[in-house]
Design an enzyme around this catalytic site. Structure first.
Site, PDB file in Angstrom:
ATOM      1  N   PRO A 112      -0.100   1.454 -36.280  1.00  0.00           N
ATOM      2  CA  PRO A 112      -0.912   2.492 -35.640  1.00  0.00           C
ATOM      3  C   PRO A 112      -0.115   3.321 -34.634  1.00  0.00           C
ATOM      4  O   PRO A 112       1.083   3.095 -34.426  1.00  0.00           O
ATOM      5  CB  PRO A 112      -1.988   1.671 -34.936  1.00  0.00           C
ATOM      6  CG  PRO A 112      -1.287   0.422 -34.543  1.00  0.00           C
ATOM      7  CD  PRO A 112      -0.206   0.169 -35.552  1.00  0.00           C
TER       8      PRO A 112
ATOM      9  N   LYS B 111       5.215   2.383 -42.968  1.00  0.00           N
ATOM     10  CA  LYS B 111       4.489   3.663 -42.926  1.00  0.00           C
ATOM     11  C   LYS B 111       3.929   3.771 -41.511  1.00  0.00           C
ATOM     12  O   LYS B 111       2.903   3.185 -41.202  1.00  0.00           O
ATOM     13  CB  LYS B 111       3.363   3.635 -43.958  1.00  0.00           C
ATOM     14  CG  LYS B 111       2.926   5.001 -44.474  1.00  0.00           C
ATOM     15  CD  LYS B 111       2.388   5.948 -43.438  1.00  0.00           C
ATOM     16  CE  LYS B 111       0.981   5.631 -43.009  1.00  0.00           C
ATOM     17  NZ  LYS B 111       0.539   6.506 -41.877  1.00  0.00           N
TER      18      LYS B 111
ATOM     19  N   GLU C 140       0.654   8.821 -38.545  1.00  0.00           N
ATOM     20  CA  GLU C 140       0.934  10.256 -38.518  1.00  0.00           C
ATOM     21  C   GLU C 140       0.765  10.852 -37.120  1.00  0.00           C
ATOM     22  O   GLU C 140       1.349  11.876 -36.793  1.00  0.00           O
ATOM     23  CB  GLU C 140       0.070  11.004 -39.538  1.00  0.00           C
ATOM     24  CG  GLU C 140      -1.435  10.769 -39.443  1.00  0.00           C
ATOM     25  CD  GLU C 140      -1.920   9.562 -40.226  1.00  0.00           C
ATOM     26  OE1 GLU C 140      -1.306   8.486 -40.081  1.00  0.00           O
ATOM     27  OE2 GLU C 140      -2.923   9.671 -40.956  1.00  0.00           O
TER      28      GLU C 140
ATOM     29  N   GLU D  63      -4.638  -6.838 -38.223  1.00  0.00           N
ATOM     30  CA  GLU D  63      -4.947  -6.875 -36.789  1.00  0.00           C
ATOM     31  C   GLU D  63      -5.791  -5.641 -36.516  1.00  0.00           C
ATOM     32  O   GLU D  63      -5.314  -4.523 -36.626  1.00  0.00           O
ATOM     33  CB  GLU D  63      -3.634  -6.889 -36.003  1.00  0.00           C
ATOM     34  CG  GLU D  63      -3.828  -7.396 -34.599  1.00  0.00           C
ATOM     35  CD  GLU D  63      -4.143  -6.262 -33.663  1.00  0.00           C
ATOM     36  OE1 GLU D  63      -5.354  -5.964 -33.486  1.00  0.00           O
ATOM     37  OE2 GLU D  63      -3.201  -5.690 -33.122  1.00  0.00           O
TER      38      GLU D  63
ATOM     39  N   CYS E 177      -5.640  -2.633 -28.684  1.00  0.00           N
ATOM     40  CA  CYS E 177      -6.536  -3.518 -29.447  1.00  0.00           C
ATOM     41  C   CYS E 177      -7.066  -4.646 -28.567  1.00  0.00           C
ATOM     42  O   CYS E 177      -8.211  -5.053 -28.688  1.00  0.00           O
ATOM     43  CB  CYS E 177      -5.803  -4.068 -30.656  1.00  0.00           C
ATOM     44  SG  CYS E 177      -4.183  -4.717 -30.255  1.00  0.00           S
TER      45      CYS E 177
ATOM     46  N   GLU F 123     -16.193  -1.356 -30.307  1.00  0.00           N
ATOM     47  CA  GLU F 123     -14.887  -1.012 -29.745  1.00  0.00           C
ATOM     48  C   GLU F 123     -14.834   0.483 -29.476  1.00  0.00           C
ATOM     49  O   GLU F 123     -14.968   1.293 -30.390  1.00  0.00           O
ATOM     50  CB  GLU F 123     -13.760  -1.395 -30.715  1.00  0.00           C
ATOM     51  CG  GLU F 123     -12.398  -1.122 -30.117  1.00  0.00           C
ATOM     52  CD  GLU F 123     -11.238  -1.509 -31.020  1.00  0.00           C
ATOM     53  OE1 GLU F 123     -11.275  -1.173 -32.216  1.00  0.00           O
ATOM     54  OE2 GLU F 123     -10.297  -2.151 -30.529  1.00  0.00           O
TER      55      GLU F 123
HETATM   56  P1  NAD Z   1      -6.482   3.881 -38.779  1.00  0.00           P
HETATM   57  O1  NAD Z   1      -6.862   2.518 -39.137  1.00  0.00           O
HETATM   58  O2  NAD Z   1      -7.039   5.004 -39.578  1.00  0.00           O
HETATM   59  O3  NAD Z   1      -4.880   4.060 -38.845  1.00  0.00           O
HETATM   60  C1  NAD Z   1      -3.964   2.995 -38.654  1.00  0.00           C
HETATM   61  C2  NAD Z   1      -2.840   3.141 -39.686  1.00  0.00           C
HETATM   62  O4  NAD Z   1      -3.408   3.032 -41.000  1.00  0.00           O
HETATM   63  C3  NAD Z   1      -2.133   4.508 -39.649  1.00  0.00           C
HETATM   64  O5  NAD Z   1      -0.767   4.337 -39.975  1.00  0.00           O
HETATM   65  C4  NAD Z   1      -2.822   5.271 -40.760  1.00  0.00           C
HETATM   66  O6  NAD Z   1      -2.032   6.306 -41.303  1.00  0.00           O
HETATM   67  C5  NAD Z   1      -3.047   4.170 -41.792  1.00  0.00           C
HETATM   68  N1  NAD Z   1      -4.118   4.447 -42.743  1.00  0.00           N
HETATM   69  C6  NAD Z   1      -5.208   5.240 -42.573  1.00  0.00           C
HETATM   70  N2  NAD Z   1      -5.945   5.273 -43.708  1.00  0.00           N
HETATM   71  C7  NAD Z   1      -5.321   4.457 -44.590  1.00  0.00           C
HETATM   72  C8  NAD Z   1      -5.615   4.059 -45.934  1.00  0.00           C
HETATM   73  N3  NAD Z   1      -6.681   4.511 -46.583  1.00  0.00           N
HETATM   74  N4  NAD Z   1      -4.785   3.176 -46.528  1.00  0.00           N
HETATM   75  C9  NAD Z   1      -3.704   2.689 -45.882  1.00  0.00           C
HETATM   76  N5  NAD Z   1      -3.362   3.055 -44.629  1.00  0.00           N
HETATM   77  C10 NAD Z   1      -4.160   3.932 -43.988  1.00  0.00           C
HETATM   78  O7  NAD Z   1      -6.780   4.088 -37.273  1.00  0.00           O
HETATM   79  P2  NAD Z   1      -7.006   5.503 -36.547  1.00  0.00           P
HETATM   80  O8  NAD Z   1      -7.822   6.464 -37.331  1.00  0.00           O
HETATM   81  O9  NAD Z   1      -5.678   5.989 -36.212  1.00  0.00           O
HETATM   82  O10 NAD Z   1      -7.894   5.027 -35.330  1.00  0.00           O
HETATM   83  C11 NAD Z   1      -9.284   4.832 -35.517  1.00  0.00           C
HETATM   84  C12 NAD Z   1      -9.761   3.631 -34.795  1.00  0.00           C
HETATM   85  O11 NAD Z   1      -9.026   2.477 -35.227  1.00  0.00           O
HETATM   86  C13 NAD Z   1      -9.526   3.629 -33.287  1.00  0.00           C
HETATM   87  O12 NAD Z   1     -10.451   4.376 -32.599  1.00  0.00           O
HETATM   88  C14 NAD Z   1      -9.567   2.153 -33.007  1.00  0.00           C
HETATM   89  O13 NAD Z   1     -10.870   1.678 -32.919  1.00  0.00           O
HETATM   90  C15 NAD Z   1      -8.877   1.562 -34.196  1.00  0.00           C
HETATM   91  N6  NAD Z   1      -7.449   1.305 -33.942  1.00  0.00           N
HETATM   92  C16 NAD Z   1      -7.069   0.050 -33.693  1.00  0.00           C
HETATM   93  C17 NAD Z   1      -5.741  -0.219 -33.430  1.00  0.00           C
HETATM   94  C18 NAD Z   1      -5.265  -1.606 -33.138  1.00  0.00           C
HETATM   95  O14 NAD Z   1      -4.229  -1.755 -32.523  1.00  0.00           O
HETATM   96  N7  NAD Z   1      -5.959  -2.613 -33.594  1.00  0.00           N
HETATM   97  C19 NAD Z   1      -4.806   0.802 -33.412  1.00  0.00           C
HETATM   98  C20 NAD Z   1      -5.215   2.087 -33.713  1.00  0.00           C
HETATM   99  C21 NAD Z   1      -6.546   2.311 -33.983  1.00  0.00           C
END
Ligand code: NAD
Length: 491
Positions: A160, A185, A188, A260, A294, A393
């Site tokens: 993330p 990966k 973005e 996670e 997180c 969250e």
């Molecule tokens: P996300 O889950 O969309 O993104 C995390 C990662 O997954 C990024 O690298 C993203 O490009 C990738 N990703 C997104 N869609 C995917 C798919 N279909 N297949 C595979 N990979 C994919 O998180 P976000 O949109 O950046 O944030 C949204 C919410 O997620 C936040 O508000 C928060 O609640 C949570 N979040 C949690 C953490 C953590 O550390 N646990 C970190 C970031 C976000």
């Protein structure tokens, strides 16, 4: 030229492409994604929008490395390379910290702490690489049985935007220590430090193909990586929704994964706790990284007997918090993007509509640029248990205060969400603190302390919707390997 300008220039000149076999290559479709500065909402550089063909190249490079030079290295040699990366990160400390702050908007002191942690992952797993032992197992007479830990092969890593450099180290270093070849990966929204770290890995002497990186969107590059049949294991950190998609993709290919997925972590404060010690820790646990952590301590459960005094002191601490740019180096920076900004605002608006009392809020510094994703930290309470602020969250600097009357009720409330990542218990009664701590549904429990995201050496991971699998510490080494049992009949 200031350090920030240098880093901007370096980011702008950054190879817009994908990184495999230790060098940059153009992406297949030549598309790019703008990189937005969270302090003003303006694009300042761009990254490649990798697609399925790019992921395929990276996976092939990793497979060739695993079957070739990289796969031939001993554990000691792998450890040495990881340690080299740790040293290189420290050599490039200012450059990396500035890049991280620019990309994420976090205060410089937080960015520096993150780069120190990134280096520490490589140091820790560099030193650990040749210390993973199998065991001997007593069996029938005439047999000698032993186990060893083998790499999975090619591992995929989707990370993330909240702690990009740390996550790069946390995910890749243990996988590499065990001998896997990796494809990462990054997110973005913030991946510039990851691009630079991939280069530093090449400079450290890793053979081509051990570390491959494809920037791009989640829907395209992330989905292609998680479903690629050439991947043997996948590690994901992010939202529960995407975590499910990754797990489904892994299941289709019959491979393992670690997920996670965040939390709504509680800190229970009993009346006999040292309040002066508690207040700064509870405050830091939610404002660190603007609450985009997180393991943020997002709920504080306070025993009724001290509610008035505690609320007053916490309120004072919150009203002193100031949000600003990385250079101002205040308590917290902006949120990462407009989506996050709208999301946090939605939660606060809903709290207001529903009549949840706002106890205190910090403020945004007067001279921040227009267009940035700044939001003042807020303390709400008492938050009703059925309100979203009590169990969803938020992923922003919003702390929910919830009163309780006795130990049993505190445990019930603390364990009463879908999540189970981290918990904290504060009490002057050691027996009670340990007793309550051991009843927490959480992968990590702190007694009279709290560490949002800290501790490279400490196994970390979730229960319930917070995910499964363990990262950090030695447990990550076992996640990134599979044991093989050798049964020898000697008569
Ligand atoms: P996300 O889950 O969309 O993104 C995390 C990662 O997954 C990024 O690298 C993203 O490009 C990738 N990703 C997104 N869609 C995917 C798919 N279909 N297949 C595979 N990979 C994919 O998180 P976000 O949109 O950046 O944030 C949204 C919410 O997620 C936040 O508000 C928060 O609640 C949570 N979040 C949690 C953490 C953590 O550390 N646990 C970190 C970031 C976000």
């Amino acid at each position: 030229m200031t350090q920030t300008n240098k880093s901007t220039e370096r980011a702008t000149e950054a190879k817009i492409g994908i990184f495999f076999d230790n060098s940059w290559h153009p992406s297949y479709n030549n598309r790019t994604i703008p990189v937005i500065n969270p302090t003003n909402g303006n694009a300042f550089t761009e990254i490649a929008a990798g697609n399925a063909a790019d992921i395929d190249c990276a996976v092939r490079a990793a497979r060739a490395a695993f079957d070739g030079a990289w796969g031939q290295l001993s554990a000691t040699e792998r450890g040495r390379l990881l340690s080299n990366v740790g040293l290189l990160i420290l050599e490039h400390f200012d450059e990396l910290a500035t890049l991280e702050a620019l990309d994420t908007g976090k205060p410089m002191k937080q960015a520096k702490a993150d780069i120190t942690a990134a280096a520490r992952y490589f140091e820790y797993y560099g030193a650990a690489a040749d210390k993973v032992h199998g065991e001997t197992i007593p069996f029938m007479n005439g047999f000698f049985v032993t186990t060893e830990h083998l790499p999975h092969g090619v591992t995929g890593h989707i990370i993330p935007w909240n702690y990009p450099a740390q996550m790069f180290g946390r995910s890749l270093a243990p996988a590499l220590a065990m001998g896997n070849a990796t494809v990462i990966k990054p997110a973005e929204d913030a991946c510039l430090s990851s691009l630079r770290l991939a280069e530093l890995c090449a400079e450290a002497g890793f053979p081509p193909g051990a570390i491959n990186l494809v920037p791009g969107s989640g829907e395209v590059a992330g989905a292609a990586l998680s479903s690629h049949p050439g991947i043997d294991f996948i590690s994901f950190t992010g939202s529960p929704e995407v975590g499910s998609l990754v797990q489904i993709a892994a299941a289709r290919n019959h491979i393992g994964c670690t997920l996670e997925l965040g939390g709504k972590s509680p800190q229970i404060v009993f009346a006999d706790a040292d309040i002066e010690e508690v207040i700064p820790v509870v405050t830091a646990a939610i404002v660190q990284n603007a609450g985009q952590t997180c393991s943020a301590g997002a709920r504080v459960l306070v025993e009724n007997k001290i509610l008035t005094e505690f609320t007053k002191k916490l309120s004072t601490a919150f009203s002193e918090l100031v949000v600003g740019t990385p250079e101002m180096d205040l308590n917290l920076g902006p949120l990462i993007n407009q989506t996050q900004h709208r999301r946090i605002k939605r939660y606060c608006d809903q709290a207001e509509t529903d009549g949840v009392p706002l106890i205190a809020s910090g403020r945004v510094a007067d001279d921040v640029p227009a267009g940035g994703y700044f939001v003042a930290p807020r303390l709400y309470g008492p938050v009703p248990l059925d309100h979203p602020l009590a169990h969803e969250e938020v992923f922003g600097p919003v702390l929910s205060l919830i009163p309780f009357s006795d130990e049993e009720e505190a445990v019930k409330i603390a364990n009463g969400t879908d999540y189970g990542l981290v918990a904290g218990v504060w009490s002057g009664d050691g027996s009670r603190a340990i007793r309550v701590g051991r009843r927490m549904v959480a992968g990590q429990v702190f007694i009279n302390g709290y560490g949002a995201g800290g501790g490279i050496e400490l196994p970390f991971g979730g229960m319930r919707k917070s995910g499964h699998g363990r990262e950090k510490g030695f447990e990550a080494l076992y996640e990134f390997s599979a044991s093989r049992t050798l049964v020898i009949k000697h008569g």
